[in-house]
Write a protein that holds these residues in place. Structure first.
Motif, PDB file in Angstrom:
ATOM      1  N   TYR A  52     -12.538  -7.729  21.023  1.00  0.00           N
ATOM      2  CA  TYR A  52     -12.186  -9.033  20.437  1.00  0.00           C
ATOM      3  C   TYR A  52     -11.106  -8.912  19.349  1.00  0.00           C
ATOM      4  CZ  TYR A  52     -16.759 -10.320  22.466  1.00  0.00           C
ATOM      5  OH  TYR A  52     -17.823 -10.517  23.311  1.00  0.00           O
ATOM      6  N   ILE A  53     -10.870  -7.647  18.901  1.00  0.00           N
ATOM      7  CA  ILE A  53     -10.024  -7.462  17.710  1.00  0.00           C
ATOM      8  C   ILE A  53      -8.612  -8.034  17.880  1.00  0.00           C
ATOM      9  CG2 ILE A  53      -8.856  -5.684  16.333  1.00  0.00           C
ATOM     10  CD1 ILE A  53     -11.303  -4.152  16.197  1.00  0.00           C
ATOM     11  N   ASN A  54      -7.976  -7.744  19.024  1.00  0.00           N
ATOM     12  CA  ASN A  54      -6.574  -8.158  19.168  1.00  0.00           C
ATOM     13  C   ASN A  54      -6.428  -9.672  19.095  1.00  0.00           C
ATOM     14  OD1 ASN A  54      -5.826  -5.558  19.322  1.00  0.00           O
ATOM     15  ND2 ASN A  54      -5.604  -5.501  21.554  1.00  0.00           N
ATOM     16  N   THR A  55      -7.319 -10.383  19.779  1.00  0.00           N
ATOM     17  CA  THR A  55      -7.242 -11.851  19.757  1.00  0.00           C
ATOM     18  C   THR A  55      -7.496 -12.371  18.347  1.00  0.00           C
ATOM     19  OG1 THR A  55      -8.086 -11.860  21.995  1.00  0.00           O
ATOM     20  CG2 THR A  55      -8.201 -13.945  20.820  1.00  0.00           C
ATOM     21  N   ALA A  99      -6.995 -10.814  15.526  1.00  0.00           N
ATOM     22  CA  ALA A  99      -5.890 -10.471  14.624  1.00  0.00           C
ATOM     23  C   ALA A  99      -4.688 -11.374  14.903  1.00  0.00           C
ATOM     24  CB  ALA A  99      -5.517  -8.997  14.794  1.00  0.00           C
ATOM     25  N   ALA A 100      -4.381 -11.601  16.177  1.00  0.00           N
ATOM     26  CA  ALA A 100      -3.204 -12.423  16.509  1.00  0.00           C
ATOM     27  C   ALA A 100      -3.406 -13.856  16.002  1.00  0.00           C
ATOM     28  CB  ALA A 100      -2.975 -12.409  18.015  1.00  0.00           C
ATOM     29  N   CYS A 120      -3.048 -13.949  12.186  1.00  0.00           N
ATOM     30  CA  CYS A 120      -1.644 -13.857  11.745  1.00  0.00           C
ATOM     31  C   CYS A 120      -0.925 -15.193  11.935  1.00  0.00           C
ATOM     32  CB  CYS A 120      -0.906 -12.750  12.502  1.00  0.00           C
ATOM     33  SG  CYS A 120      -1.466 -11.131  11.979  1.00  0.00           S
ATOM     34  N   GLN A 157     -11.807 -10.326  28.440  1.00  0.00           N
ATOM     35  CA  GLN A 157     -12.482  -9.702  27.293  1.00  0.00           C
ATOM     36  C   GLN A 157     -12.947 -10.780  26.319  1.00  0.00           C
ATOM     37  OE1 GLN A 157     -13.464  -6.881  26.453  1.00  0.00           O
ATOM     38  NE2 GLN A 157     -12.215  -5.223  27.193  1.00  0.00           N
ATOM     39  N   PRO A 191      -2.434  -0.563  12.177  1.00  0.00           N
ATOM     40  CA  PRO A 191      -3.098  -1.576  13.006  1.00  0.00           C
ATOM     41  C   PRO A 191      -4.612  -1.570  12.760  1.00  0.00           C
ATOM     42  CG  PRO A 191      -2.072   0.154  14.358  1.00  0.00           C
ATOM     43  CD  PRO A 191      -1.796   0.502  12.933  1.00  0.00           C
ATOM     44  N   THR A 240      -8.087  -1.313  13.642  1.00  0.00           N
ATOM     45  CA  THR A 240      -9.007  -0.872  14.701  1.00  0.00           C
ATOM     46  C   THR A 240     -10.409  -0.867  14.098  1.00  0.00           C
ATOM     47  OG1 THR A 240      -8.767   1.397  13.960  1.00  0.00           O
ATOM     48  CG2 THR A 240      -7.292   0.661  15.737  1.00  0.00           C
TER      49      THR A 240
END
Ligand code: HEM
Length: 444
Positions: free
Chosen positions: A123-126, A128-129, A132, A223, A293, A295
């Motif tokens: 879930y982290i990338n979504t 974080a995006a 931002c 995901q 980044p 993580t």
């Protein structure tokens, strides 16, 4: 003496029932310090009358241990037993918060599969995006009513990660109207908030169903929580039915949205009031590398930030849960009569000065060894509740708070606009009356 005779001779806890019929409901809803004020008058266990029911409020680590270890024995373990009828209608019988006993445990095991550490990493990338994007937008706005914005942000993250859609206006409006119905006076007449909320619930469930059906046609797994729940199976190989899945997803949206909005608002407020803590968080970020980044591994190393977030949740615990006594029982020499409503209270529990030094202070260091104040007594720190109903989204919430705080403090600064009302309003979850007005800018 039989147990019943002994019970009968015990006093009920001290306190007041207030006015006929409405009891103390209005003060309970309007006064952010109602619980603590009554605690000062009557002690850690007292009676009151709210939402049409005689109620016992139980505060403190011992009370929490008693309550959580006697669920299903002395206390019902679900909202279903004590919630008003309109809440039951709006939540629906399929919602996990309405279920009890074996059915509750079975559904909980299935839902938990979307909140394991392995799932969270996806879930982290979504998260974080999305974070931002909002930070960037706020920088351009400059002056914010932050609570409103944080509600949009948390709904957006929840929509993306729970059901894989953008929180567009249409979905957001339906969701808001449905949520307002939960806090409304339930008049089943056309045009009232309640009837509007019932209609919105139907439309929301229809939308979620369409999303599920479309997803079932796709060959790849996304995901997000829906993707994982479509695959979740219990020991007997059973998954969630379509009806269960859509009601549970709506419940997860609800359970996760206002709680997180409130906690993030509290974080932003406290860091504005305690700039030294904000700078200590920044120093930790700098030491770990401002461009690194985010993580799961790096987030784990942010120990000071972790303490600060624990302290935010200690001071501003946004949630609790009602119970109902299903059998009369005794606690600390008082009778808790069968049929009465029972409340535990994380925020009041966290003000125990025998556990937390100067409990009113925002002091993240209290969680660092050797003090580790929350480790002195079990159930003295319970922002996510405890027992069989402990928050399912706990790790998701902690991840979102940490990721948000790291990106926020790494790159931005803010200060409170003077002259605003920072007194807390309790509904739907605690937030400052004027919505937290700030000036917001990128760090120089
Ligand atoms: C800072 C954020 C959060 C706080 C402080 C919080 C707190 C709580 C508390 C105190 C309970 C227990 C209620 C009871 O005793 O009846 C609870 C239950 C629950 N929470 Fe959270 N929560 C948060 C975020 C979330 C998120 C993000 C989700 C999901 C995405 C979530 C899903 C749930 C669910 C489904 C339950 C009901 C569990 C059950 O009935 O078995 N929560 N939460």
């Amino acid at each position: 003496m039989t147990i019943t005779d002994k019970m009968r001779s015990l006093p009920v806890p001290p306190g007041n029932f207030g006015l006929p019929v409405i009891g103390e409901t209005l003060s309970f809803l309007r006064d952010p310090n109602f619980i603590q004020r009554r605690q000062q008058q009557h002690g850690n266990i007292y009676k009151t009358h709210v939402f049409g029911r005689p109620t016992v409020v139980m505060i403190g680590a011992e009370a929490n241990r008693f309550l959580f270890s006697n669920e299903n024995r002395y206390f019902s373990d679900g909202v279903s037993a004590s919630a008003p009828r309109h809440v039951k209608l709006l939540m629906g019988t399929g919602a996990i918060v309405m279920q009890t006993g074996d059915k509750h445990l079975q559904q909980r095991k299935l839902l938990a599969q979307a909140f394991q550490p392995r799932s969270l990493a996806g879930y982290i990338n979504t998260m974080a995006a999305t974070t931002c994007n909002y930070l960037d937008k706020w920088e351009h706005t400059g002056n914010l009513n932050w609570y409103d914005e944080l509600r949009k942000y948390t709904l957006d993250v929840a929509c993306k990660l729970l059901i894989g859609i953008e929180a567009n206006n249409d979905f957001g409006k339906l969701y808001e109207n449905w949520g307002q119905g939960l806090l409304s006076i339930p008049l089943p007449l056309p045009g009232t908030k309640f009837s509007k909320a019932l209609r919105c619930r139907k439309l929301l469930l229809a939308k979620i169903e369409a999303i599920i059906l479309e997803r079932q046609q796709q060959s790849t797994t996304k995901q997000d929580v829906l993707g994982l729940l479509l695959q979740a199976r219990d020991e007997e190989g059973h998954g969630l039915s379509l009806q269960e899945l859509k009601e549970q997803l709506l419940t997860l949206l609800f359970a996760g949205h206002d709680t997180l909005s409130s906690s993030l608002t509290a974080l932003c407020l406290l860091l504005a009031q305690y700039p030294q803590v904000k700078e200590a968080i920044f120093a930790e970020q700098k030491q770990l590398g401002l461009e690194q980044p985010l993580t799961l591994d790096l987030l784990k190393q942010m120990t000071y930030l972790e303490q600060a977030l624990k302290e935010v949740l200690r001071l501003y615990s946004p949630a609790s849960g009602p119970r109902k006594a299903i059998e009369s029982c005794e606690f600390n020499g008082y009778l808790i009569p069968e049929g009465w409503q029972v409340f535990y209270h994380p925020a009041a529990t966290h003000q125990d000065s025998s556990i937390f030094t100067q409990p009113e202070r925002f002091d993240p260091e209290r969680f660092a060894p050797p003090r580790a104040e929350d480790k002195q007594k079990s159930m003295s720190y319970i922002p996510f509740g405890g027992g069989v109903r402990e928050c399912i989204g706990r790790e998701f919430a902690k991840l979102e708070m940490k990721l948000f705080a790291a990106l926020l403090v790494r790159n931005y600064n803010w200060e409170l606009v003077p002259g605003q009302n920072l007194n807390m309003v309790m509904l739907p979850t605690p937030h400052p009356r004027d919505g937290l007005k700030v000036k917001f800018w990128r760090r120089g």
